[in-house]
Design a protein around this motif. Structure first.
Motif, short mmCIF file in Angstrom:
data_model
loop_
_atom_site.label_atom_id
_atom_site.label_comp_id
_atom_site.label_asym_id
_atom_site.label_seq_id
_atom_site.Cartn_x
_atom_site.Cartn_y
_atom_site.Cartn_z
N CYS A 78 -4.13 -1.44 3.44
CA CYS A 78 -4.26 -0.10 3.23
C CYS A 78 -3.13 0.54 2.39
O CYS A 78 -2.18 0.61 2.78
N GLN A 79 -3.54 0.71 1.04
CA GLN A 79 -2.48 0.94 0.13
C GLN A 79 -2.71 2.23 -0.87
O GLN A 79 -3.85 2.39 -1.08
N ILE A 80 -1.63 3.01 -1.02
CA ILE A 80 -1.95 3.84 -2.23
C ILE A 80 -0.81 3.64 -3.25
O ILE A 80 0.42 3.73 -3.08
N ASP A 81 -1.25 3.65 -4.40
CA ASP A 81 -0.27 3.07 -5.45
C ASP A 81 0.33 2.08 -5.38
O ASP A 81 1.53 1.72 -5.62
N GLU A 82 -0.28 1.01 -4.82
CA GLU A 82 0.18 -0.29 -4.43
C GLU A 82 1.20 -0.48 -2.99
O GLU A 82 1.91 -1.46 -3.13
N LEU A 83 1.54 1.00 -2.66
CA LEU A 83 2.38 1.02 -1.48
C LEU A 83 1.63 0.93 0.01
O LEU A 83 0.48 1.39 -0.14
N SER A 84 2.41 0.18 0.87
CA SER A 84 1.58 0.20 2.08
C SER A 84 1.54 1.38 2.88
O SER A 84 2.58 2.20 2.90
N CYS A 85 0.44 2.08 3.11
CA CYS A 85 -0.05 3.33 3.67
C CYS A 85 1.17 3.43 5.33
O CYS A 85 1.39 4.55 5.54
N TRP A 86 1.10 2.30 5.71
CA TRP A 86 1.79 2.12 7.06
C TRP A 86 3.50 1.93 6.81
O TRP A 86 4.17 2.83 7.31
N GLU A 87 3.89 1.19 6.17
CA GLU A 87 5.12 0.93 5.87
C GLU A 87 6.03 1.88 4.85
O GLU A 87 7.21 2.16 5.20
N LYS A 88 5.25 2.54 3.94
CA LYS A 88 5.66 3.35 3.11
C LYS A 88 5.16 4.90 3.32
O LYS A 88 5.25 5.65 2.33
N ARG A 89 4.84 5.19 4.35
CA ARG A 89 4.12 6.31 4.98
C ARG A 89 4.97 7.46 4.39
O ARG A 89 4.31 8.75 4.09
N ASP A 90 6.19 7.89 4.65
CA ASP A 90 7.25 9.07 4.44
C ASP A 90 7.02 9.26 3.12
O ASP A 90 6.92 10.15 2.57
N GLU A 91 7.29 8.12 2.02
CA GLU A 91 7.09 8.32 0.56
C GLU A 91 5.79 8.77 0.05
O GLU A 91 5.79 9.52 -0.57
N ILE A 92 4.97 8.17 0.64
CA ILE A 92 3.50 8.36 0.34
C ILE A 92 3.07 9.80 0.61
O ILE A 92 2.67 10.74 -0.12
N GLN A 93 3.45 10.34 1.71
CA GLN A 93 3.02 11.51 2.30
C GLN A 93 3.62 12.77 1.64
O GLN A 93 3.07 13.65 1.30
N MET A 98 -7.86 1.47 -12.97
CA MET A 98 -6.76 0.92 -11.76
C MET A 98 -6.98 1.66 -10.54
O MET A 98 -7.00 3.09 -10.64
N SER A 99 -7.08 1.18 -9.30
CA SER A 99 -7.20 1.61 -8.16
C SER A 99 -5.82 2.19 -7.85
O SER A 99 -4.97 1.77 -7.64
N VAL A 100 -6.13 3.55 -7.46
CA VAL A 100 -4.96 4.40 -6.83
C VAL A 100 -4.85 4.30 -5.22
O VAL A 100 -3.96 4.13 -4.69
N ILE A 101 -6.21 4.34 -4.82
CA ILE A 101 -6.29 4.28 -3.25
C ILE A 101 -7.27 2.80 -3.12
O ILE A 101 -8.05 2.67 -3.60
N ASN A 102 -6.58 2.03 -2.25
CA ASN A 102 -7.21 0.63 -2.23
C ASN A 102 -7.05 0.09 -0.61
O ASN A 102 -6.02 -0.10 -0.04
N ILE A 103 -8.38 0.12 -0.08
CA ILE A 103 -8.48 -0.43 1.31
C ILE A 103 -9.17 -1.59 1.32
O ILE A 103 -10.47 -1.81 0.65
N GLN A 104 -8.54 -2.69 1.84
CA GLN A 104 -9.46 -3.81 1.94
C GLN A 104 -9.46 -4.30 3.35
O GLN A 104 -8.49 -4.64 4.01
N ASN A 105 -10.68 -4.75 4.00
CA ASN A 105 -10.85 -5.33 5.11
C ASN A 105 -10.38 -4.66 6.23
O ASN A 105 -9.94 -5.27 6.98
#
Length: 272
Positions: A60-75, A1-8
């Motif tokens: 651009c996602q980490i654990d299926e979360l948007s890196c931009w929209e969920k940046r506080d949670e991801i960081q 399963m991809s944890v870090i996922n960058i597409q196009n």
């Protein structure tokens, strides 16, 4: 399963600068090496993953979360070493690390102290008076002290001496055994060869290859045949160079190192 996922993923700064239609995935428990010279797009990619930059297009996602929209949670969950580390320089190193403990709501300082000892860091002095290498050590401790499952590391050993670089390699290997997911951008080929499952090479904002270290080596493998005067000489030569003897002829297989392979993709361009 991809944890870090960058597409196009695309971020066009004009004049050929930026990243273009970039797609990378990093699986759970994988250490992924990200190689390219300065200006190739490595740091721009990482800044998207950290939520510092909004994609112009792509995902651009980490654990299926948007890196931009969920940046506080991801960081809050990541360990991160930026390519250019900025500190509150009027703080001492100890004050900065304590600040990080409070930010992450850490009660146990044993991991922090273990890392301080490992990298022979003296955190008592003012950060603004510290050397580049000492500041880098503080960045490493801050990134790993909360035991994150995902680490994004941009030139993490910049400014470290060879002994500390080796200790960092040992640390990455330990984290790998624990199943951590790591994206490692580096100019130090030994660091990448010794730690990474796969490597992505980026040139002018575009991914030119993604493969395992072993596959890259095999793809750039060359064989040479040497003819000797006698069978005895051929046997001795084969033994010394791990070759295959056939009468007076010896076939030797040579595998290129990662640095040579990298330079092949860049047509000999300087990559420091």
């Amino acid at each position: 399963m991809s944890v870090i996922n960058i597409q196009n993923l695309t971020r066009d700064y004009g004049s050929g600068k930026g990243i273009f239609d970039l797609s990378i995935s990093v699986d759970s428990g994988e250490v992924f090496g990200f190689l390219g010279p300065n200006g190739a797009g490595k740091t721009t990619t990482i800044r998207h993953l950290m939520g510092f930059i909004k994609p112009q297009s792509g995902k651009c996602q980490i654990d299926e979360l948007s890196c931009w929209e969920k940046r506080d949670e991801i960081q809050k969950r990541l360990g991160y070493i930026p390519g250019e580390i900025s500190f509150f320089e009027d703080m001492t190193g100890k004050e900065f690390l304590r600040f990080n403990m409070e930010y992450r709501n850490l009660k146990d300082s044993s991991r922090m102290n273990e890392l301080i000892d490992r990298f022979e860091l003296d955190p008592k002095g003012k950060i603004k008076k510290m050397s580049k290498g000492m500041k880098q050590k503080i960045g490493i401790v801050a990134a790993f002290m909360h035991n994150p499952d995902i680490l994004i590391l941009d030139e993490p050993t910049s400014g470290l001496d060879p002994l500390m670089q080796n200790r960092f390699i040992e640390l990455i290997r330990e984290e790998k055994k624990k199943g951590k997911t790591i994206l490692l951008s580096s100019h130090i080929f030994e660091e990448v060869e010794k730690t990474c499952n796969r490597i992505g090479i980026i040139r002018n904002g575009k991914l030119v290859t993604v493969d395992s270290v072993e596959t890259l080596r095999n793809r750039h493998m060359h064989s040479y045949t040497v003819n000797l005067d006698t069978i005895e000489e051929a046997k001795a030569f084969a033994k010394d160079f791990d070759g295959e003897c056939n009468g007076k002829s010896v076939t030797v297989v040579a595998r290129q190192g990662l640095e040579t392979i990298f330079m092949n993709y860049y047509g000999g361009e300087h990559c420091d």
